[in-house]
Design a protein around this motif. Structure first.
Motif, PDB file in Angstrom:
ATOM      1  N   HIS A 128       0.853  -1.192   0.000  1.00 42.38           N
ATOM      2  CA  HIS A 128       0.000   0.000   0.000  1.00 42.38           C
ATOM      3  C   HIS A 128       0.887   1.240   0.000  1.00 42.38           C
ATOM      4  N   PRO A 129       0.714   2.118  -0.994  1.00 43.12           N
ATOM      5  CA  PRO A 129       1.652   3.237  -1.124  1.00 43.12           C
ATOM      6  C   PRO A 129       1.554   4.246   0.016  1.00 43.12           C
ATOM      7  N   LEU A 130       0.428   4.259   0.746  1.00 45.69           N
ATOM      8  CA  LEU A 130       0.222   5.309   1.740  1.00 45.69           C
ATOM      9  C   LEU A 130       0.349   4.800   3.176  1.00 45.69           C
ATOM     10  N   LYS A 131       0.722   3.536   3.330  1.00 49.12           N
ATOM     11  CA  LYS A 131       0.831   3.000   4.686  1.00 49.12           C
ATOM     12  C   LYS A 131       2.276   2.624   4.980  1.00 49.12           C
ATOM     13  N   LEU A 175       7.516   4.781   4.215  1.00 49.08           N
ATOM     14  CA  LEU A 175       6.543   4.323   3.225  1.00 49.08           C
ATOM     15  C   LEU A 175       7.265   3.478   2.178  1.00 49.08           C
TER      16      LEU A 175
ATOM     17  N   ARG B 251      -8.567   4.308   1.722  1.00 53.08           N
ATOM     18  CA  ARG B 251      -7.421   5.176   2.016  1.00 53.08           C
ATOM     19  C   ARG B 251      -6.832   5.756   0.723  1.00 53.08           C
ATOM     20  N   ALA B 252      -6.777   4.928  -0.307  1.00 49.92           N
ATOM     21  CA  ALA B 252      -6.181   5.375  -1.560  1.00 49.92           C
ATOM     22  C   ALA B 252      -7.154   6.223  -2.374  1.00 49.92           C
ATOM     23  N   VAL B 325      -3.508  13.484   4.015  1.00 52.08           N
ATOM     24  CA  VAL B 325      -4.137  12.302   3.429  1.00 52.08           C
ATOM     25  C   VAL B 325      -3.148  11.470   2.625  1.00 52.08           C
ATOM     26  N   ASP B 326      -2.252  12.131   1.937  1.00 51.43           N
ATOM     27  CA  ASP B 326      -1.320  11.418   1.070  1.00 51.43           C
ATOM     28  C   ASP B 326       0.118  11.770   1.422  1.00 51.43           C
ATOM     29  N   PRO B 327       0.738  10.978   2.292  1.00 49.95           N
ATOM     30  CA  PRO B 327       2.092  11.322   2.750  1.00 49.95           C
ATOM     31  C   PRO B 327       3.160  11.213   1.665  1.00 49.95           C
ATOM     32  N   THR B 328       2.790  10.670   0.487  1.00 50.59           N
ATOM     33  CA  THR B 328       3.811  10.583  -0.547  1.00 50.59           C
ATOM     34  C   THR B 328       3.972  11.905  -1.289  1.00 50.59           C
TER      35      THR B 328
END
Lengths: 365, 332
Positions: A128-131, A175, B251-252, B325-328
């Protein structure tokens, strides 16, 4: 790696690296005549059309075949990962004594990760890209152990450490995007092994990685197997990987098993013309520069509309050696090779050993 | 993080300044420069009277000096003079002065704004969770009767103009069947119960309409996300399907959903002419129409500026929320 393979009859380094097989090892997984079909608007996609194999505790089975041969589809059936509304599954999957064909989602949930875990091909898209990586591993542990978050988090860090991720404390809080490809696959392996499953299914775990990292990951998996004692199903199209890790090999074609045996048997004395084709198509390091690759002629059949009789017949150079029109008329049984117990193949040829020795082996260098 | 926020704020402020320059340039210079004078003299206008009026109100001074006054008004307020005599005071932030109404534009905006705030946030309170909930349910049970119904309804609703849907629902639900109380604006400070009752119909109708549009977005996001590799990984862990859907897949989906909603809210805060007209409440939309009809240029300019501020604000908030919401997201 590939040159060790090409000299087919020579002893395989892969087989010497593996501990000797224990024939009395407990039978862990028994797949019998598995069929997986997907109804679509264009008709029924026959992804898996009768696959049988078994895996014993602590041993590694490699499933080999082209794209679309049903390798992944059949393995995902073990995990119950097909949408039950869009899939028809029949046959039998006995995992650790439990029948999984027709099992409830509840049952699959208790098995997933705890008894059988799966590692996927592309670690980039499979996490999961956000976890945070640590949290993703800890979640799987908590799904099967009544422990606090802190304990699960600690277990995740331990696992990351065990699979060779440096600074696991720090890495667990990052991440997946902050990991390199090889590190991500290590994290996937940590996720796969966190509940110490009896069976680990690895779906082309090295395909998305570059070659130097591939070797590290395979070594790691060999080491971890020795430590955790998990059986492994290694899905691959890369015969070099097979030589590296496999105890047994199952060759699949068009959703059917076509050859099964120990790795040295299948790699050195293959009995099915499709396996011969696979071996011939491996590029050789010792061949002359500029020599052409030897692909198997033709294309895999459409899974919507399989050819009658043997699925490989349209591409088979040897079907004229079979009397009459049997190859087109009759699907060969998956039968024992005469004189070789435990060794199975699906072909009408009467003396494949001689054909291989006289005609195929000399062309492999 | 703090640097990021500061940078975003600076950017927002500079966009705001550019908007003020543009608004001022459009409405108070060039062909529009005599509009105020023409509006005041009406049918009696001659070139001489226009010039005199411009001189009286100080509108014949150099553009730069007038712009300076305008900016000073926004920041600190300013006096409104006629022939050098102070005739009114425009408090900061002064968005302009309506000579017709002898009133500061800010005051007029302040009277209208609570209506729009109530409409937009009240409805958002309904449609944000509803759109998400129905969208997720629809997406995860693709092909089910529930999914088909929701897709059908949102197709019909989404392909009809909002004013038609709102008008029809207003006529039937409120006037014909009396299922909902009649809509009106009663200030919250005056009578909270009446305020709620007066807005209820708007919230339900506007909210449900929007929810139906968002259901389609969320459903599509959800269907795409549910077939991703990482959702398959989540499922292979042995966690419950509920966790797979509501934790991993959702979440995504959250980041694009919030972006859509944020920008939508920014836009509709600037005034919703149809909603105000159909449900008989006057907010910024009505103010804009009224001032258009009266050619009250300073008020039009003021409403345009307020609209721009809301959109800039919405963008800023979405940008900041995205970090959560989006840590990337790269903080640069």
């Amino acid at each position: 790696m590939t040159d060790t393979l090409a000299g087919a009859p020579a002893p395989l380094p892969g087989s010497t690296r593996r501990p000797p097989l224990d024939p009395n090892a407990e039978l862990l997984l028994e797949v019998k005549d598995l069929q997986v079909q997907f109804p679509t608007e264009d008709g029924m996609v026959n992804a898996v059309n009768g696959v049988s194999y078994e895996v014993r505790a602590g041993q590694t089975l490699a499933i080999v075949g082209e794209s679309g041969s049903g390798k992944s589809v059949s393995s995902m059936a073990i995990m119950g990962l097909h949408d039950p509304k869009r899939t028809r599954i029949s046959g039998s999957i006995l995992l650790d004594g439990q029948e999984l064909v027709g099992a409830s989602q509840e049952k699959f949930r208790s098995i997933r990760s705890a008894t059988a875990a799966m590692i996927f091909q592309d670690p980039q898209s499979s996490l999961h890209p956000l976890k945070k990586v640590g949290a993703q591993i800890a979640e799987a542990y908590q799904a099967h152990h009544k422990v606090s978050k802190a304990v699960a988090a600690k277990r995740a860090v331990e696992m990351l450490d065990r699979v060779g991720v440096p600074n696991p404390d720090k890495r667990a809080k990052q991440l997946p995007g902050e990991f390199s490809g090889g590190m991500r696959q290590r994290a996937m392996i940590a996720l796969g092994l966190v509940n110490d499953p009896k069976l680990l299914i690895a779906d082309e775990p090295t395909t998305a990685l570059d070659v130097t990292v591939q070797a590290q990951i395979l070594d790691l998996m060999n080491d971890l197997q020795a430590e955790f004692g998990s059986a492994i199903i290694m899905i691959t199209h890369d015969l070099a990987v097979v030589a590296e890790v496999a105890d047994h090999v199952l060759v699949m074609y068009a959703g059917r098993s076509v050859e099964f045996g120990t790795a040295p048997q299948v790699l050195a004395q293959p009995r099915h013309p499709y396996t011969w084709g696979l071996l011939s198509s491996v590029p050789s390091l010792t061949a002359d520069v500029g020599s052409e690759l030897k692909p198997i002629a033709g294309n895999p059949p459409s899974l919507l509309n399989l050819p009658s009789g043997c699925s490989f017949r349209p591409r088979c150079k040897y079907s004229d050696r079979v009397a009459g029109d049997r190859c087109a008329a009759e699907l060969p049984e998956f039968r024992e090779v005469p004189g070789e117990p435990g060794r199975l193949f699906r072909c009408h040829l009467e003396d494949p050993a001689t054909i291989f020795a006289d005609e195929v082996a000399p062309t492999l260098e | 993080m703090i640097v990021y926020i500061a940078r975003r704020l600076l950017l927002a402020i500079s966009v705001l300044f550019a908007t003020i320059v543009l608004t001022f340039g459009l409405f108070f210079t060039g062909p529009a420069k005599d509009a105020v004078a023409y509006q005041l003299c009406g049918t009696k206008c001659t070139n001489q009277i226009v010039e005199q009026t411009n001189h009286r109100l100080g509108l014949d001074r150099p553009v730069i000096s007038q712009f300076g006054d305008y900016i000073k008004g926004v920041v600190a307020g300013r006096d409104i003079k006629s022939d050098g005599v102070v005739t009114g005071h425009c408090d900061a932030p002064c968005l302009g002065w309506s000579y017709v109404q002898s009133q500061s534009v800010t005051t007029m905006v302040k009277q209208a704004l609570p209506v729009n705030l109530a409409i937009v946030f009240g409805a958002a309170f309904l449609y944000i969770p509803l759109g998400l909930l129905l969208g997720v349910m629809s997406g995860r049970t693709r092909g089910s009767p529930l999914d088909r119904t929701l897709v059908g309804v949102s197709q019909v609703v989404g392909n009809m103009p909002y004013y038609a849907v709102a008008l029809i629902l207003n006529l039937y639900l409120i006037f014909q069947w009396h299922l909902l109380p009649g809509t009106q604006y009663i200030p919250l400070t005056q009578d909270p119960g009446g305020w709620f009752k007066g807005f209820l119909g708007i919230w339900l109708i506007f909210g449900l309409f929007n929810a139906m549009l968002y259901v389609r977005y969320v459903r599509t996001f959800m269907i795409n996300t549910l077939s991703t590799d990482f959702v398959r990984t989540a499922r292979s862990k042995g966690i419950s399907e509920r966790k797979v859907v509501w934790n991993h897949a959702l979440r995504a989906t959250l980041a694009p959903y919030l972006t859509l909603i944020g920008l939508d809210i920014g836009l509709s805060l600037a005034g919703s002419i149809f909603t105000e007209q159909i449900f008989n409440v006057s907010g910024l939309g009505q103010l804009a129409i009224l001032s258009l009809r009266q050619s009250d240029l300073p008020v039009i300019a003021g409403t345009v500026l307020v609209g721009a501020v809301f959109i800039i604000l919405a963008n800023l908030i979405v940008d900041l929320l995205y970090v959560v919401v989006d840590p990337t997201v790269k903080l640069t």
